[in-house]
Scaffold this motif. Structure first.
Motif, PDB file in Angstrom:
ATOM      1  N   LEU A 156       4.713   0.085   9.245  1.00 24.44           N
ATOM      2  CA  LEU A 156       5.305   1.211   8.505  1.00 24.44           C
ATOM      3  C   LEU A 156       6.815   1.258   8.733  1.00 24.44           C
ATOM      4  O   LEU A 156       7.595   1.527   7.808  1.00 24.44           O
ATOM      5  N   VAL A 159       0.846  -1.201   0.000  1.00 23.39           N
ATOM      6  CA  VAL A 159       0.000   0.000   0.000  1.00 23.39           C
ATOM      7  C   VAL A 159       0.882   1.252   0.000  1.00 23.39           C
ATOM      8  O   VAL A 159       0.594   2.218  -0.722  1.00 23.39           O
ATOM      9  N   ASP A 171      -2.902   7.589   7.539  1.00 18.28           N
ATOM     10  CA  ASP A 171      -4.292   7.916   7.248  1.00 18.28           C
ATOM     11  C   ASP A 171      -5.163   7.572   8.470  1.00 18.28           C
ATOM     12  O   ASP A 171      -5.657   6.443   8.598  1.00 18.28           O
TER      13      ASP A 171
HETATM   14  C1  LIG Z   1      -1.924   0.771   4.629  1.00 16.73           C
HETATM   15  C2  LIG Z   1      -2.159   2.086   4.600  1.00 16.73           C
HETATM   16  O1  LIG Z   1      -1.251   3.019   5.104  1.00 16.73           O
HETATM   17  C3  LIG Z   1      -1.141   3.268   6.504  1.00 16.73           C
HETATM   18  C4  LIG Z   1      -1.101   2.003   7.232  1.00 16.73           C
HETATM   19  C5  LIG Z   1      -2.267   1.394   7.575  1.00 16.73           C
HETATM   20  C6  LIG Z   1      -2.283  -0.054   7.989  1.00 16.73           C
HETATM   21  O2  LIG Z   1      -1.235  -0.644   8.248  1.00 16.73           O
HETATM   22  O3  LIG Z   1      -3.386  -0.616   8.038  1.00 16.73           O
HETATM   23  C7  LIG Z   1      -3.479   2.104   7.541  1.00 16.73           C
HETATM   24  C8  LIG Z   1      -3.518   3.407   7.186  1.00 16.73           C
HETATM   25  C9  LIG Z   1      -2.295   4.183   6.933  1.00 16.73           C
HETATM   26  O4  LIG Z   1      -1.965   4.889   8.111  1.00 16.73           O
HETATM   27  C10 LIG Z   1      -3.386   2.611   3.998  1.00 16.73           C
HETATM   28  O5  LIG Z   1      -3.477   3.826   3.797  1.00 16.73           O
HETATM   29  O6  LIG Z   1      -4.294   1.817   3.693  1.00 16.73           O
END
Ligand SMILES: C=C(O[C@@H]1C=C(C(=O)O)C=C[C@H]1O)C(=O)O
Length: 119
Positions: free
Chosen positions: A113, A65, A78
């Motif tokens: 992340l 992603v 996000d």
């Molecule tokens: C995976 C994403 O990026 C980031 C990581 C996420 C996760 O690990 O679930 C959710 C939202 C974002 O903070 C996304 O935007 O979907």
């Protein structure tokens, strides 16, 4: 207490049953049927083995992603999406509830992340 578990690595320790590389089947122990400390710890070891597999795969998908989003990584965090994730999980895990799940998932998401940025 629960079904026979096949350890994909061939170890004796309890582990998730992986019939195929893209499939994970996990026997769910019944807390009411566990009566000894050893059995309880064995049940936890089996669940943790499955969690480890799921957490690693989740981090790998979250890394995809990050590459697909216009702004990835911590900079592209996000909060709205993270709230949706927690709300959906709270429906499946009502005894944990949204506040505890939010703490758990914040740690899971941050670790994912971090792994994507520093593999
Ligand atoms: C995976 C994403 O990026 C980031 C990581 C996420 C996760 O690990 O679930 C959710 C939202 C974002 O903070 C996304 O935007 O979907």
């Amino acid at each position: 207490m629960h079904d026979q578990v096949i350890d994909p690595a061939g170890h004796d320790a309890p582990g998730p049953a992986c019939g195929r590389p893209d499939e994970l089947r996990v026997p769910l122990p019944s807390p009411a049927e566990i009566t000894t400390l050893g059995a309880a710890r064995a049940a936890i070891d089996g669940l943790d083995a499955a969690l480890a597999v799921l957490l690693e795969r989740r981090a790998a998908v979250a890394a995809v992603v990050q590459r697909l989003k216009p702004v990835g990584g911590f900079a592209g965090r996000d909060p709205g999406r993270e709230r949706e994730i927690v709300a959906a999980m709270a429906e499946r895990a009502p005894s944990l509830g949204p506040e505890r799940l939010a703490r758990i998932m914040a740690a899971v998401i941050e670790a994912g992340l971090d792994a994507a940025e520093s593999p």
